[in-house]
Motif scaffolding. Structure first.
Motif, PDB file in Angstrom:
ATOM      1  N   SER A 136       0.800  -1.231   0.000  1.00 14.62           N
ATOM      2  CA  SER A 136       0.000   0.000   0.000  1.00 14.62           C
ATOM      3  C   SER A 136       0.825   1.270   0.000  1.00 14.62           C
ATOM      4  N   THR A 137       2.082   1.210   0.424  1.00 13.39           N
ATOM      5  CA  THR A 137       2.930   2.397   0.469  1.00 13.39           C
ATOM      6  C   THR A 137       4.261   2.117  -0.212  1.00 13.39           C
ATOM      7  N   TYR A 138       4.979   3.219  -0.488  1.00  9.66           N
ATOM      8  CA  TYR A 138       6.216   3.136  -1.269  1.00  9.66           C
ATOM      9  C   TYR A 138       7.410   3.595  -0.450  1.00  9.66           C
ATOM     10  N   THR A 139       8.367   2.681  -0.210  1.00  9.86           N
ATOM     11  CA  THR A 139       9.660   3.029   0.373  1.00  9.86           C
ATOM     12  C   THR A 139      10.710   2.147  -0.292  1.00  9.86           C
ATOM     13  N   ASP A 140      11.977   2.534  -0.154  1.00 12.99           N
ATOM     14  CA  ASP A 140      13.053   1.735  -0.745  1.00 12.99           C
ATOM     15  C   ASP A 140      13.096   0.335  -0.139  1.00 12.99           C
ATOM     16  N   GLU A 141      12.829   0.235   1.155  1.00 11.93           N
ATOM     17  CA  GLU A 141      12.860  -1.072   1.814  1.00 11.93           C
ATOM     18  C   GLU A 141      11.694  -1.941   1.365  1.00 11.93           C
TER      19      GLU A 141
END
Length: 244
Positions: A136-141
């Motif tokens: 649901s969300t965007y991060t590098d990890e």
């Protein structure tokens, strides 16, 4: 007559000693760098495989709810009809109201290592054997675990759902997405279990700071945009698809 063989004595000069030391240093440095790069490559591949396992684990744990239903309610509406030069006349009628049931926007899932992830659906691309949850969300990890929602609405809603995924230059995640051709299909399943088929209608490459592809001006259509890096990681492959 005896032949006398005279051998010339080889003298080791200081310059030759210095060159020998430099050669030894360069040799051992090359061996060390080769071992370090090999270890890094092995670890990186292990890390990618581990992320793939977590992604598949999340995929198996998704539980789809019942499709969106409409609840019908009947209410009595009273209207006053004004008639010139006569008294107001009251009329009643039964009006049916449709009330939509809300579908959960994201689902919390916990992997075997205890880490929790939030998913909004599933992306399946049969032609390149891609099948992953959409986080649901965007991060590098999080990108290391699965494709992520970058921008836009939730799956199968009006607008442009933008999904980002890693290009590992192998068969994992979005590595094969640049191979998609116009007319290929992409299947998106939301948390209600509803699956819609999107058809690829455009593909191009942009610079990382070019975000026009994320525009929500879709003329009321349902669209998706897949985003992944080029092999040199300097630009982005963009794949556009819509429900026809």
């Amino acid at each position: 007559m005896n032949q006398i063989l005279v051998s010339q004595k080889l003298y080791i000069t200081p310059d030759m000693k210095r060159k020998k030391k430099v050669f030894k240093f360069e040799f051992f440095l090359s061996v060390f760098l080769l071992c370090a790069l090999s270890s890094y490559a092995i670890y990186a591949e292990y890390d990618r495989n581990k992320s793939e396992e977590v992604s598949k684990e999340i995929l198996q744990e998704i539980s789809f709810r019942e499709p969106t239903k409409l609840v019908d309610e009947e209410v009595i509406v009273v209207r006053l009809n004004a008639i010139p030069e006569e008294e107001d006349v009251a009329t009643t009628e039964v009006v049916q109201i449709e009330q939509q049931v809300n579908v959960e926007e994201e689902q919390k899932l916990t992997a075997s290592d205890g880490t929790s992830y939030y998913t909004i659906g599933v992306i399946n691309i049969p032609s390149i054997n891609v099948n992953y949850p959409i986080l649901s969300t965007y991060t590098d990890e999080l990108l290391k675990i699965a494709p992520c929602k970058f921008h836009g609405p939730n799956p199968n809603e009006v607008g442009n759902l933008c999904i980002a995924g890693h290009n590992y230059r192998n068969s994992k995640f979005f590595s094969k997405v640049p191979n998609l051709q116009l007319g290929d299909t992409i299947e998106i399943t939301d948390l209600s279990g509803r699956m819609l088929t999107y058809t690829v209608y455009d593909k191009f490459i942009v610079n990382p700071d070019e975000l026009a592809c994320t525009s929500q001006l879709t003329n009321g259509k349902k669209e998706i945009t897949l985003i992944t890096c080029t092999n040199d990681n300097k630009q982005r492959h963009i794949i556009k698809a819509r429900v026809m």
